[in-house]
Design an enzyme around this catalytic site. Sequence first.
Site, short mmCIF file in Angstrom:
data_model
loop_
_atom_site.label_atom_id
_atom_site.label_comp_id
_atom_site.label_asym_id
_atom_site.label_seq_id
_atom_site.Cartn_x
_atom_site.Cartn_y
_atom_site.Cartn_z
N VAL A 11 0.82 -1.22 0.00
CA VAL A 11 0.00 0.00 0.00
C VAL A 11 0.86 1.27 0.00
O VAL A 11 0.69 2.15 -0.85
CB VAL A 11 -0.96 -0.01 1.22
CG1 VAL A 11 -1.61 1.34 1.42
CG2 VAL A 11 -2.04 -1.06 1.00
N THR A 121 -5.42 -0.50 7.51
CA THR A 121 -6.72 -0.98 7.95
C THR A 121 -6.65 -1.24 9.45
O THR A 121 -5.86 -2.09 9.89
CB THR A 121 -7.09 -2.28 7.20
OG1 THR A 121 -6.99 -2.02 5.80
CG2 THR A 121 -8.49 -2.75 7.55
N LEU A 253 -18.32 -13.05 -7.82
CA LEU A 253 -19.25 -14.18 -7.78
C LEU A 253 -18.57 -15.48 -8.21
O LEU A 253 -19.24 -16.43 -8.54
CB LEU A 253 -20.46 -13.90 -8.68
CG LEU A 253 -21.39 -12.74 -8.28
CD1 LEU A 253 -22.56 -12.62 -9.25
CD2 LEU A 253 -21.92 -12.92 -6.85
N CYS A 263 -5.62 -9.36 3.05
CA CYS A 263 -6.71 -8.52 3.56
C CYS A 263 -7.95 -9.30 3.97
O CYS A 263 -8.34 -9.26 5.14
CB CYS A 263 -7.08 -7.47 2.52
SG CYS A 263 -5.77 -6.27 2.30
N LYS A 266 -7.80 -11.74 7.16
CA LYS A 266 -7.51 -11.06 8.44
C LYS A 266 -8.58 -10.01 8.75
O LYS A 266 -8.94 -9.83 9.91
CB LYS A 266 -6.10 -10.45 8.43
CG LYS A 266 -5.98 -9.04 7.85
CD LYS A 266 -4.63 -8.44 8.14
CE LYS A 266 -4.39 -7.19 7.31
NZ LYS A 266 -5.20 -6.03 7.64
P1 NAD Z 1 3.11 -4.74 4.12
O1 NAD Z 1 3.36 -5.69 5.21
O2 NAD Z 1 3.35 -5.13 2.71
O3 NAD Z 1 3.97 -3.42 4.38
C1 NAD Z 1 4.09 -2.79 5.61
C2 NAD Z 1 5.42 -2.06 5.65
O4 NAD Z 1 5.47 -1.27 6.83
C3 NAD Z 1 6.63 -2.99 5.68
O5 NAD Z 1 7.53 -2.64 4.65
C4 NAD Z 1 7.25 -2.75 7.07
O6 NAD Z 1 8.64 -2.89 7.09
C5 NAD Z 1 6.80 -1.31 7.32
N1 NAD Z 1 6.80 -0.93 8.74
C6 NAD Z 1 6.39 -1.66 9.79
N2 NAD Z 1 6.56 -0.93 10.93
C7 NAD Z 1 7.07 0.26 10.57
C8 NAD Z 1 7.43 1.44 11.29
N3 NAD Z 1 7.31 1.50 12.61
N4 NAD Z 1 7.95 2.49 10.59
C9 NAD Z 1 8.08 2.41 9.26
N5 NAD Z 1 7.75 1.33 8.52
C10 NAD Z 1 7.24 0.27 9.17
O7 NAD Z 1 1.61 -4.25 4.32
P2 NAD Z 1 0.59 -3.76 3.17
O8 NAD Z 1 0.07 -4.93 2.43
O9 NAD Z 1 1.18 -2.62 2.44
O10 NAD Z 1 -0.61 -3.25 4.10
C11 NAD Z 1 -0.51 -2.06 4.84
C12 NAD Z 1 -1.88 -1.75 5.40
O11 NAD Z 1 -2.81 -1.50 4.34
C13 NAD Z 1 -2.50 -2.90 6.21
O12 NAD Z 1 -3.25 -2.37 7.26
C14 NAD Z 1 -3.40 -3.59 5.20
O13 NAD Z 1 -4.47 -4.26 5.82
C15 NAD Z 1 -3.91 -2.41 4.40
N6 NAD Z 1 -4.30 -2.73 3.02
C16 NAD Z 1 -3.58 -3.61 2.27
C17 NAD Z 1 -3.94 -3.86 0.94
C18 NAD Z 1 -3.17 -4.85 0.11
O14 NAD Z 1 -3.68 -5.22 -0.95
N7 NAD Z 1 -1.99 -5.29 0.50
C19 NAD Z 1 -5.05 -3.20 0.39
C20 NAD Z 1 -5.75 -2.28 1.18
C21 NAD Z 1 -5.36 -2.05 2.49
#
Ligand code: NAD
Length: 434
Positions: A11, A121, A253, A263, A266
């Site tokens: 994201v 999220t 569907l 996502c 969880k």
């Molecule tokens: P991810 O695990 O791919 O990336 C998270 C990043 O945050 C990692 O690179 C990690 O090293 C970094 N991080 C962790 N702690 C940190 C800190 N204290 N300071 C700086 N960086 C830090 O996660 P993601 O898939 O990008 O998801 C992020 C959020 O967005 C989640 O809440 C997820 O539910 C939501 N989301 C994800 C998607 C998806 O398709 N992946 C879509 C919509 C929403």
Amino acid sequence: MKICCIGCGYVGLVAGICLADMGNDVICIDVDVAKIQNLQHGIIPIYEPGLKDMLNRNAREKRIVFSTNLKEGIQKSKVIFIAVGTPPDAHNCADTSAIFSVAKDIGRYINGYKVIVNKSTAPIGTLEKIGKIIQSTQSKPVKYDLVSNPEFMREGEAIKDFTNPDRIVIGVQNDKAKNIMTSIYSGISRTDKPIMFTDIRSAELIKYASNAMLATRISFMNEMAQLCEKVGGDIKEIAKGIGLDSRIGHRFLQAGVGYGGSCFPKDVKALVQIMKANDVDAKILTAVDEVNEQQKRSLIHKIKKLVPVLKGKCIAIWGLAFKPKTDDMREAPSISIIRQLQKEGAKITAFDPEAQETAKKILKDVTYCNDPYSTIAGCDALVIVTEWNEFRDLDLKKVKRLLRLPNIIDGRNMYNPQEMEKLGFNYLCVGRKC
Ligand code: NAD
């Protein structure tokens, strides 16, 4: 606009690069030193179509930089996006510790008015907690505004979804933050793709409710597929027939092996926990989750119909990622399916166009192959777990020649059952007469 994106995962990275492409000055921060070093050299840590080219273009134009220096990122920016992970904790609640750790640092380093935007999220009330943490860690009071801006992008379509979303949901408390957010998204929002401004708690809940609704549609269709297998009927025809109703629509569907990814599983589980904590009986979502687990197990039953004794047998798997066009293996159905097959003594060969390197870290004792054909050579059955386009137009006669036994268990309904029968396959799929 000077923007800081904290968290360079699926994201944060997509958001940061797209915001830079829209003309903003972006600094992307992550705690993962190796990830940042790679990004500084144009190496992106994920597979996402088009992202590398977009990164290179914006890095050349000096609109985006990568750093581990959170203090600098916070102090140089007017808007701070938080996009760190919120994985499930031991009780299936969203683990918000990374968000709160970032909030502490924001409080510590904040040096002037900022808009702090949460994209991760997180449970309803998280933004309020972020505010309290910032207040408690500030050395002197500095003004800021809090915004909830949940992300709806899909992996594999992330650039398109970020730059051409169905809607942008923004929870705000005042006009100042509303105007700043409007100007950030001015290049994207149009009357047909609106920004929906709402209160913060509603924005936080919209994200969970959206994912839960989509997961519900998938589990509902998987349950209908189970019924089709008992009473007859073709789940693809059912999907088409109900999707033609404009109140329902065609998307989400497809019956299959169950939903996976970082996502839906969880977020459904976390929403159940949020409901429980608030004395709301999560009957529907508990069932959605149960049906999903059942659906993954049902593929094993189908495999055993064709290969009753798995011990010593070779099973080929096409597709490991939780869906096509991503390398994301988080909660991928392939994981539990392969582990169960291995537990029963089967030898596994596997191929995925993009997720193989990620899979190698999770699934051991698997022979990873370089193409679909070499994966199936001499195998007792082929199991299709992810519907990559690469598997659609293969030479099925060659597939039959290469397999030791002509068994295909198609968890994604990729082929026509009648044609497969004509070709001489023992073909089992999901919710269709096979
Ligand atoms: P991810 O695990 O791919 O990336 C998270 C990043 O945050 C990692 O690179 C990690 O090293 C970094 N991080 C962790 N702690 C940190 C800190 N204290 N300071 C700086 N960086 C830090 O996660 P993601 O898939 O990008 O998801 C992020 C959020 O967005 C989640 O809440 C997820 O539910 C939501 N989301 C994800 C998607 C998806 O398709 N992946 C879509 C919509 C929403």
